[in-house]
Scaffold this motif. Sequence first.
Motif, PDB file in Angstrom:
ATOM      1  N   ARG A 219       0.835  -1.208   0.000  1.00  0.00           N
ATOM      2  CA  ARG A 219       0.000   0.000   0.000  1.00  0.00           C
ATOM      3  C   ARG A 219       0.869   1.256   0.000  1.00  0.00           C
ATOM      4  O   ARG A 219       0.630   2.199  -0.753  1.00  0.00           O
ATOM      5  CB  ARG A 219      -0.909   0.000   1.226  1.00  0.00           C
ATOM      6  N   ASN A 220       1.906   1.262   0.849  1.00  0.00           N
ATOM      7  CA  ASN A 220       2.793   2.427   0.941  1.00  0.00           C
ATOM      8  C   ASN A 220       3.609   2.631  -0.335  1.00  0.00           C
ATOM      9  O   ASN A 220       3.826   3.757  -0.763  1.00  0.00           O
ATOM     10  CB  ASN A 220       3.701   2.310   2.149  1.00  0.00           C
ATOM     11  N   VAL A 221       4.064   1.547  -0.923  1.00  0.00           N
ATOM     12  CA  VAL A 221       4.837   1.636  -2.161  1.00  0.00           C
ATOM     13  C   VAL A 221       3.977   2.240  -3.274  1.00  0.00           C
ATOM     14  O   VAL A 221       4.441   3.091  -4.032  1.00  0.00           O
ATOM     15  CB  VAL A 221       5.377   0.249  -2.582  1.00  0.00           C
ATOM     16  N   LEU A 222       2.733   1.815  -3.369  1.00  0.00           N
ATOM     17  CA  LEU A 222       1.833   2.329  -4.397  1.00  0.00           C
ATOM     18  C   LEU A 222       1.273   3.708  -4.048  1.00  0.00           C
ATOM     19  O   LEU A 222       0.844   4.440  -4.933  1.00  0.00           O
ATOM     20  CB  LEU A 222       0.674   1.360  -4.632  1.00  0.00           C
ATOM     21  N   GLY A 223       1.260   4.044  -2.758  1.00  0.00           N
ATOM     22  CA  GLY A 223       0.719   5.329  -2.338  1.00  0.00           C
ATOM     23  C   GLY A 223      -0.788   5.415  -2.506  1.00  0.00           C
ATOM     24  O   GLY A 223      -1.317   6.456  -2.904  1.00  0.00           O
ATOM     25  N   VAL A 224      -1.481   4.315  -2.211  1.00  0.00           N
ATOM     26  CA  VAL A 224      -2.934   4.267  -2.352  1.00  0.00           C
ATOM     27  C   VAL A 224      -3.576   3.898  -1.013  1.00  0.00           C
ATOM     28  O   VAL A 224      -2.901   3.454  -0.090  1.00  0.00           O
ATOM     29  CB  VAL A 224      -3.366   3.243  -3.439  1.00  0.00           C
ATOM     30  N   ALA A 225      -4.888   4.077  -0.948  1.00  0.00           N
ATOM     31  CA  ALA A 225      -5.643   3.699   0.245  1.00  0.00           C
ATOM     32  C   ALA A 225      -5.805   2.182   0.310  1.00  0.00           C
ATOM     33  O   ALA A 225      -5.711   1.495  -0.711  1.00  0.00           O
ATOM     34  CB  ALA A 225      -7.014   4.365   0.209  1.00  0.00           C
ATOM     35  N   ASP A 226      -6.075   1.688   1.511  1.00  0.00           N
ATOM     36  CA  ASP A 226      -6.319   0.255   1.695  1.00  0.00           C
ATOM     37  C   ASP A 226      -7.395  -0.261   0.746  1.00  0.00           C
ATOM     38  O   ASP A 226      -7.253  -1.328   0.152  1.00  0.00           O
ATOM     39  CB  ASP A 226      -6.753  -0.045   3.136  1.00  0.00           C
ATOM     40  N   SER A 227      -8.476   0.495   0.623  1.00  0.00           N
ATOM     41  CA  SER A 227      -9.596   0.045  -0.216  1.00  0.00           C
ATOM     42  C   SER A 227      -9.198  -0.074  -1.687  1.00  0.00           C
ATOM     43  O   SER A 227      -9.638  -1.000  -2.377  1.00  0.00           O
ATOM     44  CB  SER A 227     -10.793   0.992  -0.068  1.00  0.00           C
ATOM     45  N   VAL A 228      -8.368   0.831  -2.164  1.00  0.00           N
ATOM     46  CA  VAL A 228      -7.911   0.794  -3.558  1.00  0.00           C
ATOM     47  C   VAL A 228      -7.043  -0.443  -3.770  1.00  0.00           C
ATOM     48  O   VAL A 228      -7.230  -1.194  -4.733  1.00  0.00           O
ATOM     49  CB  VAL A 228      -7.143   2.079  -3.934  1.00  0.00           C
ATOM     50  N   LEU A 229      -6.100  -0.658  -2.858  1.00  0.00           N
ATOM     51  CA  LEU A 229      -5.226  -1.829  -2.982  1.00  0.00           C
ATOM     52  C   LEU A 229      -6.038  -3.116  -2.883  1.00  0.00           C
ATOM     53  O   LEU A 229      -5.831  -4.044  -3.665  1.00  0.00           O
ATOM     54  CB  LEU A 229      -4.116  -1.799  -1.930  1.00  0.00           C
ATOM     55  N   SER A 230      -6.968  -3.164  -1.946  1.00  0.00           N
ATOM     56  CA  SER A 230      -7.803  -4.364  -1.781  1.00  0.00           C
ATOM     57  C   SER A 230      -8.549  -4.704  -3.064  1.00  0.00           C
ATOM     58  O   SER A 230      -8.621  -5.868  -3.462  1.00  0.00           O
ATOM     59  CB  SER A 230      -8.820  -4.166  -0.660  1.00  0.00           C
ATOM     60  N   LYS A 231      -9.097  -3.692  -3.711  1.00  0.00           N
ATOM     61  CA  LYS A 231      -9.850  -3.904  -4.956  1.00  0.00           C
ATOM     62  C   LYS A 231      -8.958  -4.513  -6.032  1.00  0.00           C
ATOM     63  O   LYS A 231      -9.330  -5.490  -6.687  1.00  0.00           O
ATOM     64  CB  LYS A 231     -10.414  -2.571  -5.432  1.00  0.00           C
ATOM     65  N   HIS A 232      -7.758  -3.958  -6.200  1.00  0.00           N
ATOM     66  CA  HIS A 232      -6.864  -4.459  -7.243  1.00  0.00           C
ATOM     67  C   HIS A 232      -6.317  -5.840  -6.906  1.00  0.00           C
ATOM     68  O   HIS A 232      -6.203  -6.697  -7.785  1.00  0.00           O
ATOM     69  CB  HIS A 232      -5.728  -3.467  -7.485  1.00  0.00           C
ATOM     70  N   VAL A 233      -6.007  -6.068  -5.652  1.00  0.00           N
ATOM     71  CA  VAL A 233      -5.510  -7.386  -5.240  1.00  0.00           C
ATOM     72  C   VAL A 233      -6.601  -8.435  -5.446  1.00  0.00           C
ATOM     73  O   VAL A 233      -6.322  -9.551  -5.894  1.00  0.00           O
ATOM     74  CB  VAL A 233      -5.006  -7.360  -3.774  1.00  0.00           C
ATOM     75  N   LYS A 234      -7.853  -8.073  -5.166  1.00  0.00           N
ATOM     76  CA  LYS A 234      -8.954  -9.021  -5.353  1.00  0.00           C
ATOM     77  C   LYS A 234      -9.096  -9.417  -6.823  1.00  0.00           C
ATOM     78  O   LYS A 234      -9.302 -10.589  -7.138  1.00  0.00           O
ATOM     79  CB  LYS A 234     -10.261  -8.417  -4.847  1.00  0.00           C
ATOM     80  N   VAL A 235      -8.974  -8.448  -7.728  1.00  0.00           N
ATOM     81  CA  VAL A 235      -9.047  -8.754  -9.163  1.00  0.00           C
ATOM     82  C   VAL A 235      -7.931  -9.727  -9.545  1.00  0.00           C
ATOM     83  O   VAL A 235      -8.164 -10.707 -10.264  1.00  0.00           O
ATOM     84  CB  VAL A 235      -8.967  -7.462 -10.010  1.00  0.00           C
ATOM     85  N   LEU A 236      -6.720  -9.456  -9.070  1.00  0.00           N
ATOM     86  CA  LEU A 236      -5.583 -10.334  -9.376  1.00  0.00           C
ATOM     87  C   LEU A 236      -5.762 -11.714  -8.747  1.00  0.00           C
ATOM     88  O   LEU A 236      -5.413 -12.734  -9.351  1.00  0.00           O
ATOM     89  CB  LEU A 236      -4.277  -9.688  -8.906  1.00  0.00           C
ATOM     90  N   GLN A 237      -6.325 -11.755  -7.549  1.00  0.00           N
ATOM     91  CA  GLN A 237      -6.567 -13.035  -6.875  1.00  0.00           C
ATOM     92  C   GLN A 237      -7.614 -13.853  -7.632  1.00  0.00           C
ATOM     93  O   GLN A 237      -7.440 -15.057  -7.840  1.00  0.00           O
ATOM     94  CB  GLN A 237      -7.015 -12.796  -5.438  1.00  0.00           C
ATOM     95  N   GLU A 238      -8.679 -13.199  -8.064  1.00  0.00           N
ATOM     96  CA  GLU A 238      -9.732 -13.907  -8.813  1.00  0.00           C
ATOM     97  C   GLU A 238      -9.216 -14.446 -10.137  1.00  0.00           C
ATOM     98  O   GLU A 238      -9.708 -15.463 -10.632  1.00  0.00           O
ATOM     99  CB  GLU A 238     -10.935 -12.989  -9.023  1.00  0.00           C
ATOM    100  N   ALA A 239      -8.203 -13.790 -10.701  1.00  0.00           N
ATOM    101  CA  ALA A 239      -7.591 -14.264 -11.951  1.00  0.00           C
ATOM    102  C   ALA A 239      -6.593 -15.386 -11.694  1.00  0.00           C
ATOM    103  O   ALA A 239      -6.077 -15.986 -12.633  1.00  0.00           O
ATOM    104  CB  ALA A 239      -6.897 -13.099 -12.666  1.00  0.00           C
ATOM    105  N   GLY A 240      -6.313 -15.653 -10.424  1.00  0.00           N
ATOM    106  CA  GLY A 240      -5.341 -16.688 -10.075  1.00  0.00           C
ATOM    107  C   GLY A 240      -3.907 -16.205 -10.113  1.00  0.00           C
ATOM    108  O   GLY A 240      -2.974 -17.001 -10.123  1.00  0.00           O
ATOM    109  N   TYR A 241      -3.720 -14.881 -10.109  1.00  0.00           N
ATOM    110  CA  TYR A 241      -2.381 -14.307 -10.233  1.00  0.00           C
ATOM    111  C   TYR A 241      -1.701 -14.034  -8.894  1.00  0.00           C
ATOM    112  O   TYR A 241      -0.483 -13.925  -8.851  1.00  0.00           O
ATOM    113  CB  TYR A 241      -2.430 -13.008 -11.036  1.00  0.00           C
ATOM    114  N   VAL A 242      -2.463 -13.879  -7.824  1.00  0.00           N
ATOM    115  CA  VAL A 242      -1.848 -13.652  -6.512  1.00  0.00           C
ATOM    116  C   VAL A 242      -2.471 -14.562  -5.468  1.00  0.00           C
ATOM    117  O   VAL A 242      -3.618 -14.990  -5.591  1.00  0.00           O
ATOM    118  CB  VAL A 242      -1.953 -12.178  -6.024  1.00  0.00           C
TER     119      VAL A 242
END
Length: 105
Positions: free
Chosen positions: A33-56
Motif C-alpha cells: 500500500r505504501n509503495v503504491l501510495g494508495v488507500a487500503d480500499s484501492v489496494l484491496s480492490k486491485h488485489v482481489k481482481v488479481l486473486q480472482e484471476a489466479g495471479y496472486v
Amino acid sequence: MTEPFDETIHAPNRLRICAFLDATDSTEFGVLRNVLGVADSVLSKHVKVLQEAGYVDISKPTGRGRVKTWVSLTKDGKAAYRQHVAALKAIFESPGQPNDTARPS
C-alpha cells in the motif's frame, strides 16, 4: 505481436503490484500500500481482481500479535506478468506495425 496482452494486469496499479511482487517472494499488505501510495480500499480492490484471476495468493499467518496480510504472485501470476511485459516490449520494438502512430519527419 506474438505475446498476449493481459488486460487484467495492464491497469496501472495492478501492473505496479505485479512488478513489485515479481521482485519479492511475498510482501505485507501495508508495505505494498505504501509503495503504491494508495488507500487500503484501492489496494484491496486491485488485489482481489488479481486473486480472482489466479495471479496472486493472499495469506494471513497467525501467531503473536496482530494478524498481517501477505500478498505474493502465484506461478501463473509470474508467467502472466512476464508475458505482459514481453507484449509491451514488442509494442515498443515493432516500428512500422499497424499500431504504430509515428508520423514521418
